[in-house]
Design an enzyme around this catalytic site. Structure first.
Site, PDB file in Angstrom:
ATOM      1  N   ALA A  10     -13.090 119.663  22.250  1.00 35.65           N
ATOM      2  CA  ALA A  10     -12.852 118.973  20.968  1.00 35.65           C
ATOM      3  C   ALA A  10     -11.768 119.690  20.181  1.00 35.65           C
ATOM      4  O   ALA A  10     -11.809 119.771  18.957  1.00 35.65           O
ATOM      5  CB  ALA A  10     -14.153 118.899  20.170  1.00 35.65           C
ATOM      6  N   GLY A  11     -10.803 120.220  20.910  1.00 38.33           N
ATOM      7  CA  GLY A  11      -9.680 120.905  20.249  1.00 38.33           C
ATOM      8  C   GLY A  11      -8.653 119.896  19.771  1.00 38.33           C
ATOM      9  O   GLY A  11      -8.982 118.746  19.466  1.00 38.33           O
ATOM     10  N   PHE A  12      -7.406 120.321  19.743  1.00 39.91           N
ATOM     11  CA  PHE A  12      -6.355 119.443  19.214  1.00 39.91           C
ATOM     12  C   PHE A  12      -6.177 118.188  20.069  1.00 39.91           C
ATOM     13  O   PHE A  12      -6.159 117.070  19.552  1.00 39.91           O
ATOM     14  CB  PHE A  12      -5.029 120.204  19.097  1.00 39.91           C
ATOM     15  CG  PHE A  12      -5.009 121.135  17.917  1.00 39.91           C
ATOM     16  CD1 PHE A  12      -4.787 120.651  16.637  1.00 39.91           C
ATOM     17  CD2 PHE A  12      -5.232 122.494  18.084  1.00 39.91           C
ATOM     18  CE1 PHE A  12      -4.772 121.503  15.542  1.00 39.91           C
ATOM     19  CE2 PHE A  12      -5.229 123.352  16.991  1.00 39.91           C
ATOM     20  CZ  PHE A  12      -5.000 122.857  15.714  1.00 39.91           C
ATOM     21  N   VAL A  13      -6.030 118.375  21.382  1.00 39.75           N
ATOM     22  CA  VAL A  13      -5.819 117.219  22.256  1.00 39.75           C
ATOM     23  C   VAL A  13      -7.081 116.349  22.268  1.00 39.75           C
ATOM     24  O   VAL A  13      -7.013 115.128  22.098  1.00 39.75           O
ATOM     25  CB  VAL A  13      -5.463 117.651  23.697  1.00 39.75           C
ATOM     26  CG1 VAL A  13      -5.352 116.436  24.611  1.00 39.75           C
ATOM     27  CG2 VAL A  13      -4.162 118.444  23.717  1.00 39.75           C
ATOM     28  N   ASP A  33     -18.052 120.012  23.112  1.00 40.89           N
ATOM     29  CA  ASP A  33     -17.397 121.329  23.086  1.00 40.89           C
ATOM     30  C   ASP A  33     -18.488 122.387  23.128  1.00 40.89           C
ATOM     31  O   ASP A  33     -19.647 122.123  22.798  1.00 40.89           O
ATOM     32  CB  ASP A  33     -16.544 121.494  21.816  1.00 40.89           C
ATOM     33  CG  ASP A  33     -15.419 122.513  22.019  1.00 40.89           C
ATOM     34  OD1 ASP A  33     -14.245 122.097  22.135  1.00 40.89           O
ATOM     35  OD2 ASP A  33     -15.707 123.740  22.078  1.00 40.89           O
ATOM     36  N   ARG A  88       2.967 127.692  31.766  1.00 39.74           N
ATOM     37  CA  ARG A  88       1.739 126.959  32.110  1.00 39.74           C
ATOM     38  C   ARG A  88       0.990 127.696  33.214  1.00 39.74           C
ATOM     39  O   ARG A  88      -0.228 127.698  33.259  1.00 39.74           O
ATOM     40  CB  ARG A  88       2.090 125.556  32.628  1.00 39.74           C
ATOM     41  CG  ARG A  88       2.520 124.610  31.568  1.00 39.74           C
ATOM     42  CD  ARG A  88       2.502 123.190  32.092  1.00 39.74           C
ATOM     43  NE  ARG A  88       3.025 122.294  31.078  1.00 39.74           N
ATOM     44  CZ  ARG A  88       4.317 122.073  30.909  1.00 39.74           C
ATOM     45  NH1 ARG A  88       5.199 122.650  31.667  1.00 39.74           N
ATOM     46  NH2 ARG A  88       4.728 121.261  29.959  1.00 39.74           N
ATOM     47  N   THR A 119      -6.155 119.462  31.091  1.00 42.36           N
ATOM     48  CA  THR A 119      -5.994 120.915  30.967  1.00 42.36           C
ATOM     49  C   THR A 119      -4.862 121.421  31.867  1.00 42.36           C
ATOM     50  O   THR A 119      -4.721 120.988  33.009  1.00 42.36           O
ATOM     51  CB  THR A 119      -7.320 121.615  31.363  1.00 42.36           C
ATOM     52  OG1 THR A 119      -8.383 121.029  30.619  1.00 42.36           O
ATOM     53  CG2 THR A 119      -7.255 123.106  31.099  1.00 42.36           C
ATOM     54  N   ARG A 151       8.598 111.779  26.823  1.00 43.70           N
ATOM     55  CA  ARG A 151       9.612 112.689  26.251  1.00 43.70           C
ATOM     56  C   ARG A 151      11.008 112.267  26.707  1.00 43.70           C
ATOM     57  O   ARG A 151      11.937 112.175  25.897  1.00 43.70           O
ATOM     58  CB  ARG A 151       9.298 114.125  26.664  1.00 43.70           C
ATOM     59  CG  ARG A 151       8.075 114.666  25.941  1.00 43.70           C
ATOM     60  CD  ARG A 151       7.709 116.074  26.362  1.00 43.70           C
ATOM     61  NE  ARG A 151       6.629 116.574  25.509  1.00 43.70           N
ATOM     62  CZ  ARG A 151       5.683 117.420  25.892  1.00 43.70           C
ATOM     63  NH1 ARG A 151       5.679 117.874  27.136  1.00 43.70           N
ATOM     64  NH2 ARG A 151       4.754 117.808  25.057  1.00 43.70           N
ATOM     65  N   HIS A 175       3.767 119.087  36.828  1.00 41.83           N
ATOM     66  CA  HIS A 175       3.962 119.187  35.377  1.00 41.83           C
ATOM     67  C   HIS A 175       4.343 120.626  35.069  1.00 41.83           C
ATOM     68  O   HIS A 175       3.524 121.436  34.719  1.00 41.83           O
ATOM     69  CB  HIS A 175       2.654 118.811  34.683  1.00 41.83           C
ATOM     70  CG  HIS A 175       2.743 118.768  33.194  1.00 41.83           C
ATOM     71  ND1 HIS A 175       3.691 118.044  32.525  1.00 41.83           N
ATOM     72  CD2 HIS A 175       1.978 119.346  32.244  1.00 41.83           C
ATOM     73  CE1 HIS A 175       3.502 118.176  31.217  1.00 41.83           C
ATOM     74  NE2 HIS A 175       2.470 118.971  31.022  1.00 41.83           N
TER      75      HIS A 175
HETATM   76  N1  APR Z   1     -16.392 123.806  27.886  1.00 41.55           N
HETATM   77  C1  APR Z   1     -16.035 122.937  26.922  1.00 41.55           C
HETATM   78  N2  APR Z   1     -15.074 123.181  26.037  1.00 41.55           N
HETATM   79  C2  APR Z   1     -14.440 124.362  26.135  1.00 41.55           C
HETATM   80  C3  APR Z   1     -14.737 125.309  27.125  1.00 41.55           C
HETATM   81  C4  APR Z   1     -15.779 124.993  28.032  1.00 41.55           C
HETATM   82  N3  APR Z   1     -16.135 125.823  29.007  1.00 41.55           N
HETATM   83  N4  APR Z   1     -13.931 126.375  26.964  1.00 41.55           N
HETATM   84  C5  APR Z   1     -13.137 126.102  25.914  1.00 41.55           C
HETATM   85  N5  APR Z   1     -13.441 124.878  25.402  1.00 41.55           N
HETATM   86  C6  APR Z   1     -12.889 124.175  24.256  1.00 41.55           C
HETATM   87  C7  APR Z   1     -12.521 125.103  23.117  1.00 41.55           C
HETATM   88  O1  APR Z   1     -13.668 125.445  22.364  1.00 41.55           O
HETATM   89  C8  APR Z   1     -11.537 124.247  22.333  1.00 41.55           C
HETATM   90  O2  APR Z   1     -12.179 123.518  21.294  1.00 41.55           O
HETATM   91  O3  APR Z   1     -11.655 123.565  24.599  1.00 41.55           O
HETATM   92  C9  APR Z   1     -10.985 123.272  23.380  1.00 41.55           C
HETATM   93  C10 APR Z   1      -9.479 123.428  23.610  1.00 41.55           C
HETATM   94  O4  APR Z   1      -8.853 123.041  22.447  1.00 41.55           O
HETATM   95  P1  APR Z   1      -7.520 123.716  21.900  1.00 41.55           P
HETATM   96  O5  APR Z   1      -7.639 125.186  21.991  1.00 41.55           O
HETATM   97  O6  APR Z   1      -7.239 123.088  20.572  1.00 41.55           O
HETATM   98  O7  APR Z   1      -6.411 123.276  22.950  1.00 41.55           O
HETATM   99  P2  APR Z   1      -5.617 121.876  23.029  1.00 41.55           P
HETATM  100  O8  APR Z   1      -4.367 121.989  22.251  1.00 41.55           O
HETATM  101  O9  APR Z   1      -6.558 120.761  22.735  1.00 41.55           O
HETATM  102  O10 APR Z   1      -5.212 121.843  24.566  1.00 41.55           O
HETATM  103  C11 APR Z   1      -6.198 121.679  25.563  1.00 41.55           C
HETATM  104  O11 APR Z   1      -4.753 120.514  27.068  1.00 41.55           O
HETATM  105  O12 APR Z   1      -2.496 120.047  26.994  1.00 41.55           O
HETATM  106  C12 APR Z   1      -3.484 120.899  27.488  1.00 41.55           C
HETATM  107  O13 APR Z   1      -2.316 122.997  27.731  1.00 41.55           O
HETATM  108  C13 APR Z   1      -3.296 122.308  27.013  1.00 41.55           C
HETATM  109  O14 APR Z   1      -4.836 123.244  28.584  1.00 41.55           O
HETATM  110  C14 APR Z   1      -4.671 122.864  27.222  1.00 41.55           C
HETATM  111  C15 APR Z   1      -5.573 121.658  26.933  1.00 41.55           C
END
Ligand code: APR
Length: 308
Positions: A10-13, A33, A88, A119, A151, A175
């Site tokens: 539940a991060g940015f993406v 998450d 990456r 990811t 892009r 990628h």
């Molecule tokens: N299970 C579930 N969620 C997890 C786990 C896990 N084992 N480990 C980490 N996370 C969650 C983190 O808590 C975080 O909320 O994954 C989320 C990742 O979010 P961000 O750090 O905001 O990253 P984001 O920018 O969303 O990118 C996620 O997508 O584009 C790709 O390179 C980027 O690999 C990255 C992924």
């Protein structure tokens, strides 16, 4: 019954994607998450936008995989994003563990789902998800090509002053720094870009596309791109959920296509209700095939490092 989509991470993406999915109003969405309360908070916030925007999608956040049960589509975004200066590929080991743990849980709870992996490093993570899930290749797809192509299309549209809708393009390969933007097949309203843009500018645009992810990472200072990545996943989900059979570049486990075997590489694929319904084999020039092979070797190296 409404379709169900789960987004892991539940991060940015992940959260931007959940917002976009909710606004489509065609499925209920679960956001998972490991961080306690955070997905619940974000989900509630998105749910409460429903009356204003006008969607009825039920959006829930959870720390329990049981809530993702029987999803039609599961999108894996969990992992660490790239930091400035990090490639990456540096992320490989960190995210390998996360994606394999997540996939195990996803499969246990949604044995019939279609998995979309986001990811990074993307192709390697898709390979891990396929390996761990035991799913057929049709149901484990990597998101990269739509983003890289978006892009490329953005830069071409800017260069010629055209609508992005009129720009058709394909980016193939892994990628990463070795991706292969197929400039020869890029058109603006059917006109090849070679008739509109100088060879030197095309090469510069191709290079900017290859560096597209890094350009954003550098500007952001912390974290990596998420608006365009989440939009790109949305297009894939649209085609699967609505069985639109759109053709778009995706990371697919190749089994002989393009002369590549048992490896995730970006190629044009037709997406429908069954996932990848067809891999489209475009006839490549010798030079393009050589670049694709080089890109595939870079993915193969990562796969080897992961011990697959
Ligand atoms: N299970 C579930 N969620 C997890 C786990 C896990 N084992 N480990 C980490 N996370 C969650 C983190 O808590 C975080 O909320 O994954 C989320 C990742 O979010 P961000 O750090 O905001 O990253 P984001 O920018 O969303 O990118 C996620 O997508 O584009 C790709 O390179 C980027 O690999 C990255 C992924």
């Amino acid at each position: 019954m409404r379709s169900k989509i789960s987004v892991i991470g539940a991060g940015f993406v992940g959260s931007t994607l959940v917002q976009r999915l909710a606004e489509r109003d065609y499925a209920d969405v679960v956001m998972f998450d490991i961080v306690p309360n955070m997905p619940q908070g974000k989900a509630l916030d998105i749910l409460e936008a429903g009356p204003v925007i006008g969607y009825d999608s039920l959006v829930t956040g959870t720390n329990d995989y049981a809530d993702t049960a029987n999803s039609d589509i599961v999108v894996i975004t969990s992992g660490f994003p790239r930091k400035p200066g990090m490639t990456r590929d540096d992320l490989l080991k960190k995210n390998q563990e996360i994606v394999s743990q997540v996939t195990e849980q996803v499969v246990k709870n949604s044995p019939n789902c279609i998995i979309i992996v986001v990811t990074n490093p993307l192709d390697a993570m898709a390979q891990i998800a396929l390996h761990t899930s035991g799913f057929p290749r049709e149901r484990v797809i990597g998101m990269a090509g739509v983003l890289d192509t978006a892009r490329f299309r953005t830069f071409i549209a800017q260069e010629v002053g055209a609508s992005v809708r009129d720009v058709q393009a394909y980016v193939l390969g892994g990628h990463g720094d070795t991706m292969v933007p197929l400039a020869r097949m890029c058109t603006v309203a059917g006109v090849p870009i070679s008739q509109l843009i100088s060879a030197q500018r095309i090469e510069e645009i191709v290079q900017r596309t290859r560096d597209g992810g890094a350009e954003i990472v550098k500007l952001l200072g912390t974290g990596s791109a998420y608006f365009a990545p989440s939009a790109s996943v949305l297009q894939m989900v649209d085609s699967i959920l609505l069985d639109k059979k759109m053709i778009m570049p995706c990371a697919v486990y190749l089994q002989g296509e393009y002369g590549i075997n048992n490896l995730y590489v970006g190629v044009p694929a037709q997406l429908g209700a069954r996932g990848v319904e067809k891999v489209i084999e475009v006839t490549l020039s010798a030079e393009e095939q050589a670049l694709l092979n080089k890109s595939a070797s870079a993915v193969q190296e990562l796969v080897k490092v992961m011990g697959l």
